[in-house]
Write a protein that holds these residues in place. Structure first.
Motif, PDB file in Angstrom:
ATOM      1  N   ARG A 102     -11.120 -68.311   1.502  1.00 24.41           N
ATOM      2  CA  ARG A 102     -10.782 -69.725   1.627  1.00 24.41           C
ATOM      3  C   ARG A 102     -11.440 -70.301   2.871  1.00 24.41           C
ATOM      4  NH1 ARG A 102      -4.701 -72.327   2.370  1.00 24.41           N
ATOM      5  NH2 ARG A 102      -5.061 -74.284   1.250  1.00 24.41           N
ATOM      6  N   GLY A 103     -12.126 -71.432   2.711  1.00 22.00           N
ATOM      7  CA  GLY A 103     -12.783 -72.077   3.834  1.00 22.00           C
ATOM      8  C   GLY A 103     -11.833 -72.950   4.613  1.00 22.00           C
ATOM      9  N   PRO A 104     -12.240 -73.411   5.803  1.00 17.89           N
ATOM     10  CA  PRO A 104     -11.363 -74.247   6.638  1.00 17.89           C
ATOM     11  C   PRO A 104     -11.012 -75.586   6.005  1.00 17.89           C
ATOM     12  CG  PRO A 104     -13.585 -74.116   7.564  1.00 17.89           C
ATOM     13  CD  PRO A 104     -13.518 -73.111   6.460  1.00 17.89           C
ATOM     14  N   ASP A 105     -11.831 -76.057   5.041  1.00 21.87           N
ATOM     15  CA  ASP A 105     -11.523 -77.320   4.357  1.00 21.87           C
ATOM     16  C   ASP A 105     -10.692 -77.106   3.096  1.00 21.87           C
ATOM     17  OD1 ASP A 105     -13.372 -76.129   2.705  1.00 21.87           O
ATOM     18  OD2 ASP A 105     -14.642 -77.908   2.470  1.00 21.87           O
ATOM     19  N   GLY A 106     -10.271 -75.860   2.839  1.00 20.80           N
ATOM     20  CA  GLY A 106      -9.456 -75.567   1.662  1.00 20.80           C
ATOM     21  C   GLY A 106     -10.253 -75.140   0.450  1.00 20.80           C
TER      22      GLY A 106
END
Length: 339
Positions: free
Chosen positions: A76-80
């Motif tokens: 999962r990336g920091p932007d969701g």
């Protein structure tokens, strides 16, 4: 193991979903009621609730956009955004997840380039860039390998080598075969990323090594002390029974079990919110054992868990994994830890 306090499990719950046939990965979304699970049977990525209800799914076996040969990792990336690594096809799939409808929408599929003798083993998406661990085969005769941590570009191609990690010990697949496979009783390297800190260990040593992605600072965490784990006849018999199906296809595994004098300390590493979870290699215990290490305070505790707890992920005060049941099913287990 030296005496440590126990981090108790307050509650253990089984997540029974009729839509999951052969769980391969479990990824609990921080701050969400959803769990992502990959299914080896049908190659779908599934969004489920904690009561086991499947809300949506995407993927399936194939070579088209959003299809997989195999889901090797969920990230999962920091932007969701959700990233899926498919090592067999050298692809990364990117999805958006609607928190209201639970629907996964494919944003892009990237086929990344790599050297002929290497492949990506792990992908990490952070607020300061993309990073990946690549396995590189160094000798085609011995099958010796080594791992490298790279900074990646937006096409998931290595652009900056940051760190070298030890390779895994090997044993022949069979007496006749040319190829070799990882020796799970030998030295194996495990790693994970937490924020800007990358952690790795080798299974036959108790130290955990840390590398800062931003500053390049290195550290050795040595607060965990375990005594040498001598192999025994009883443990050999247990391991032969546990890996009987693998021995059936690769009799060299039985040879490795018989000849191994010392067992690994660990066989899995999870890093999350300043804590490390190390799974102690099981060789016949009635329960599974995890080591919980807090990197700031150096506090070491142990967690008693079900045996064969696989695919461990950490979210808040909960641990998730799956277990092969006697019925042949794989059940997701949620463990709520004492705060």
């Amino acid at each position: 193991m030296s005496s440590t306090d126990e981090l108790e499990v307050e509650r253990q719950s089984f997540i029974d979903s009729p839509d999951l046939y052969n769980v391969l990965h479990v990824y609990a979304l921080e701050g969400s009621v959803y769990i992502l699970a990959s299914d080896y049977a049908d190659k779908f990525l599934k969004v489920i609730k904690r009561d086991g209800t499947m809300l949506s799914k995407t993927g399936g076996q194939g070579r088209g956009p959003g299809e997989y040969a195999l889901i090797n990792q969920i990230e999962r990336g920091p932007d969701g955004s959700i990233y899926i690594l498919d090592k067999r096809l050298n692809r990364v799939h990117m999805y958006s997840l609607d928190n209201e409808t639970s629907k996964l929408t494919l944003k892009n599929t990237v086929t990344y380039k790599h050297e002929a003798n290497s492949h990506m083993s792990s992908l990490y998406v952070t607020e300061f860039g993309f990073f990946g661990v690549f396995m590189s085969l160094t000798d085609y005769e011995t099958w010796d390998n080594i791992f490298y941590l790279y900074e990646l570009n937006e096409e998931f191609q290595p652009v900056n080598r940051l760190l070298e990690l030890p390779g895994n010990d090997k044993i022949p697949i069979s007496e006749e075969a040319i190829g070799k496979m990882d020796n799970f009783l030998g030295s194996m390297t495990h790693w994970d990323l937490d924020g800007e800190w990358f952690y790795y260990m080798t299974s036959k040593k108790t130290n955990v090594y840390a590398y800062n992605l931003i500053s390049g600072e290195k550290d050795t965490l040595s607060a965990i002390t375990l005594s040498e784990r001598k192999n025994s006849d009883a443990q050999r018999e247990y391991l032969k029974k546990r890996y009987d199906r693998l021995i059936e296809s690769s009799p060299t595994v039985e040879t490795a079990i018989n000849e191994t004098e010392t067992l690994p300390y660990y066989d899995h590493l999870v890093a999350h919110n300043g804590s490390l979870i190390l799974r102690v290699f099981d060789a016949g215990s009635d329960t599974g054992l995890l080591i919980h290490y807090h990197t700031k305070s150096d506090k070491v505790r142990h967690i008693t868990v079900p045996t064969y707890l696989l695919g461990i992920s950490y979210s808040g005060d909960k641990l998730y994994g799956y277990k092969n049941m006697e019925t042949g099913e794989r059940m997701i287990i949620e463990l709520t830890l004492d705060k």
